[in-house]
Every structure is written in structure tokens, then in C-alpha cells.
Scaffold this motif. Structure first.
Motif, PDB file in Angstrom:
ATOM      1  N   PRO A  56       0.808  -1.222   0.000  1.00  0.00           N
ATOM      2  CA  PRO A  56       0.000   0.000   0.000  1.00  0.00           C
ATOM      3  C   PRO A  56       0.842   1.273   0.000  1.00  0.00           C
ATOM      4  N   SER A  57       2.031   1.232   0.579  1.00  0.00           N
ATOM      5  CA  SER A  57       2.846   2.449   0.574  1.00  0.00           C
ATOM      6  C   SER A  57       3.371   2.767  -0.814  1.00  0.00           C
ATOM      7  N   LEU A  58       3.544   1.743  -1.653  1.00  0.00           N
ATOM      8  CA  LEU A  58       3.925   2.000  -3.042  1.00  0.00           C
ATOM      9  C   LEU A  58       2.844   2.786  -3.768  1.00  0.00           C
ATOM     10  N   VAL A  59       1.602   2.383  -3.578  1.00  0.00           N
ATOM     11  CA  VAL A  59       0.497   3.077  -4.236  1.00  0.00           C
ATOM     12  C   VAL A  59       0.321   4.469  -3.641  1.00  0.00           C
ATOM     13  N   SER A  60       0.413   4.591  -2.320  1.00  0.00           N
ATOM     14  CA  SER A  60       0.263   5.894  -1.682  1.00  0.00           C
ATOM     15  C   SER A  60       1.397   6.829  -2.087  1.00  0.00           C
ATOM     16  N   GLY A  61       2.600   6.299  -2.132  1.00  0.00           N
ATOM     17  CA  GLY A  61       3.733   7.108  -2.552  1.00  0.00           C
ATOM     18  C   GLY A  61       3.618   7.520  -4.005  1.00  0.00           C
ATOM     19  N   GLU A  62       3.040   6.660  -4.823  1.00  0.00           N
ATOM     20  CA  GLU A  62       2.844   6.988  -6.238  1.00  0.00           C
ATOM     21  C   GLU A  62       1.890   8.148  -6.384  1.00  0.00           C
ATOM     22  N   SER A  66       3.310  11.388  -8.255  1.00  0.00           N
ATOM     23  CA  SER A  66       2.673  11.790  -9.513  1.00  0.00           C
ATOM     24  C   SER A  66       2.107  13.199  -9.423  1.00  0.00           C
ATOM     25  N   GLN A  67       1.680  13.609  -8.254  1.00  0.00           N
ATOM     26  CA  GLN A  67       1.176  14.974  -8.094  1.00  0.00           C
ATOM     27  C   GLN A  67       2.322  15.975  -8.180  1.00  0.00           C
ATOM     28  N   VAL A  68       3.441  15.665  -7.542  1.00  0.00           N
ATOM     29  CA  VAL A  68       4.583  16.575  -7.558  1.00  0.00           C
ATOM     30  C   VAL A  68       5.185  16.679  -8.957  1.00  0.00           C
ATOM     31  N   LEU A  69       5.305  15.552  -9.647  1.00  0.00           N
ATOM     32  CA  LEU A  69       5.923  15.537 -10.976  1.00  0.00           C
ATOM     33  C   LEU A  69       4.923  15.749 -12.109  1.00  0.00           C
ATOM     34  N   SER A  70       3.671  15.985 -11.795  1.00  0.00           N
ATOM     35  CA  SER A  70       2.595  16.212 -12.779  1.00  0.00           C
ATOM     36  C   SER A  70       2.467  15.062 -13.767  1.00  0.00           C
ATOM     37  N   LEU A  71       2.531  13.852 -13.255  1.00  0.00           N
ATOM     38  CA  LEU A  71       2.339  12.672 -14.089  1.00  0.00           C
ATOM     39  C   LEU A  71       0.846  12.339 -14.146  1.00  0.00           C
ATOM     40  N   PRO A  72       0.351  11.933 -15.295  1.00  0.00           N
ATOM     41  CA  PRO A  72      -1.092  11.651 -15.412  1.00  0.00           C
ATOM     42  C   PRO A  72      -1.461  10.263 -14.880  1.00  0.00           C
ATOM     43  N   THR A  73      -1.359  10.093 -13.567  1.00  0.00           N
ATOM     44  CA  THR A  73      -1.730   8.816 -12.945  1.00  0.00           C
ATOM     45  C   THR A  73      -2.787   9.079 -11.885  1.00  0.00           C
ATOM     46  N   THR A  74      -2.851   8.237 -10.880  1.00  0.00           N
ATOM     47  CA  THR A  74      -3.936   8.353  -9.903  1.00  0.00           C
ATOM     48  C   THR A  74      -3.796   9.549  -8.965  1.00  0.00           C
ATOM     49  N   GLY A  75      -2.608  10.099  -8.806  1.00  0.00           N
ATOM     50  CA  GLY A  75      -2.422  11.252  -7.912  1.00  0.00           C
ATOM     51  C   GLY A  75      -3.237  12.457  -8.332  1.00  0.00           C
TER      52      GLY A  75
END
Length: 124
Positions: A56-62, A66-75
Motif C-alpha cells: 500500500p505504501s507503493l500506491v500511496s507514494g505513487e 505523480s502529483q509533484v511531478l505532474s504525471l497523469p496517474t492516480t495522484g
């Protein structure tokens, strides 16, 4: 990974100083056999109980990365869902992280019970 390795190393160093390891050395067993047969089996217990939280920490960290790096994922998707009050989408993402927490904990408990017979017997 580094945190898990530190936990395993610290527990292993503690176990190497125990009297049963000294007794095994005095019997003339090789260091490799002593390491894998006795202290590693004991030192791996806290490691395995901690591994369950990695999934779960992998998903939470992602989500944060992704929010910080502006990646279009779940963040950004979760943040946008929360801003627009789309509670179904936000709830689904949070439910996914929660299910991964339960699955990770279950897997670590199963691994711990397979490796350590004291856990299976319920010895305290």
C-alpha cells in the motif's frame, strides 16, 4: 527497501551475539551454515511483518510523486476528484489503497506463519 534492509540487518546483528550462535560456532559449524540456519530465521520475523506495508505504501507514494511531478496517474486524478467533490471516484481510489493494505498484511502474516513455527503454534 533501504528501511527494510536496515531492520533485517539490525535484527541479524542482535541475533549474532546470542549464546546459541556462539555455541554453534564452538561446535565447528561454518559461518554460512550458522547464519542461514539459526539467526536469520529469527531475524526475518520483523522483516516479514513489515513487508506487508510495502504494497500500500507503493500506491500511496505513487499518488504523491505523480502529483509533484505532474504525471497523469492516480495522484492528480484523486486530487481532481476531491476538488470536484466526485466522492465515488475518490472513494474508489481510497478503497483500492485500503484493499491493498489488507492484502499486504494478509500476505505478510501467511509468510510469517510459514517461516516461523512459533507463530503457527501461537506461542507467546
Amino acid at each position: 527497501t533501504a528501511g527494510l534492509i536496515r531492520i533485517l540487518r539490525a535484527n541479524l546483528l542482535d541475533e549474532l551475539r546470542k549464546p546459541y550462535v556462539v555455541a554453534a560456532r564452538s561446535h565447528g559449524l561454518s559461518e554460512q551454515r550458522i547464519l542461514f540456519r539459526y539467526p536469520l530465521r529469527v531475524a526475518v520475523n520483523p522483516f516479514l511483518s513489515t513487508v506487508g506495508w510495502v504494497l500500500p505504501s507503493l500506491v500511496s507514494g505513487e499518488i504523491i510523486v505523480s502529483q509533484v511531478l505532474s504525471l497523469p496517474t492516480t495522484g492528480p486524478l484523486l486530487l481532481q476528484a476531491l476538488k470536484s467533490q466526485d466522492m465515488y471516484l475518490a472513494g474508489a481510489i481510497i478503497l483500492l489503497v485500503s484493499v491493498l493494505t489488507v492484502i499486504g498484511t494478509l500476505l505478510s502474516d501467511i509468510l510469517l506463519a510459514r517461516i516461523d513455527p512459533r507463530v503457527r503454534a501461537g506461542v507467546r
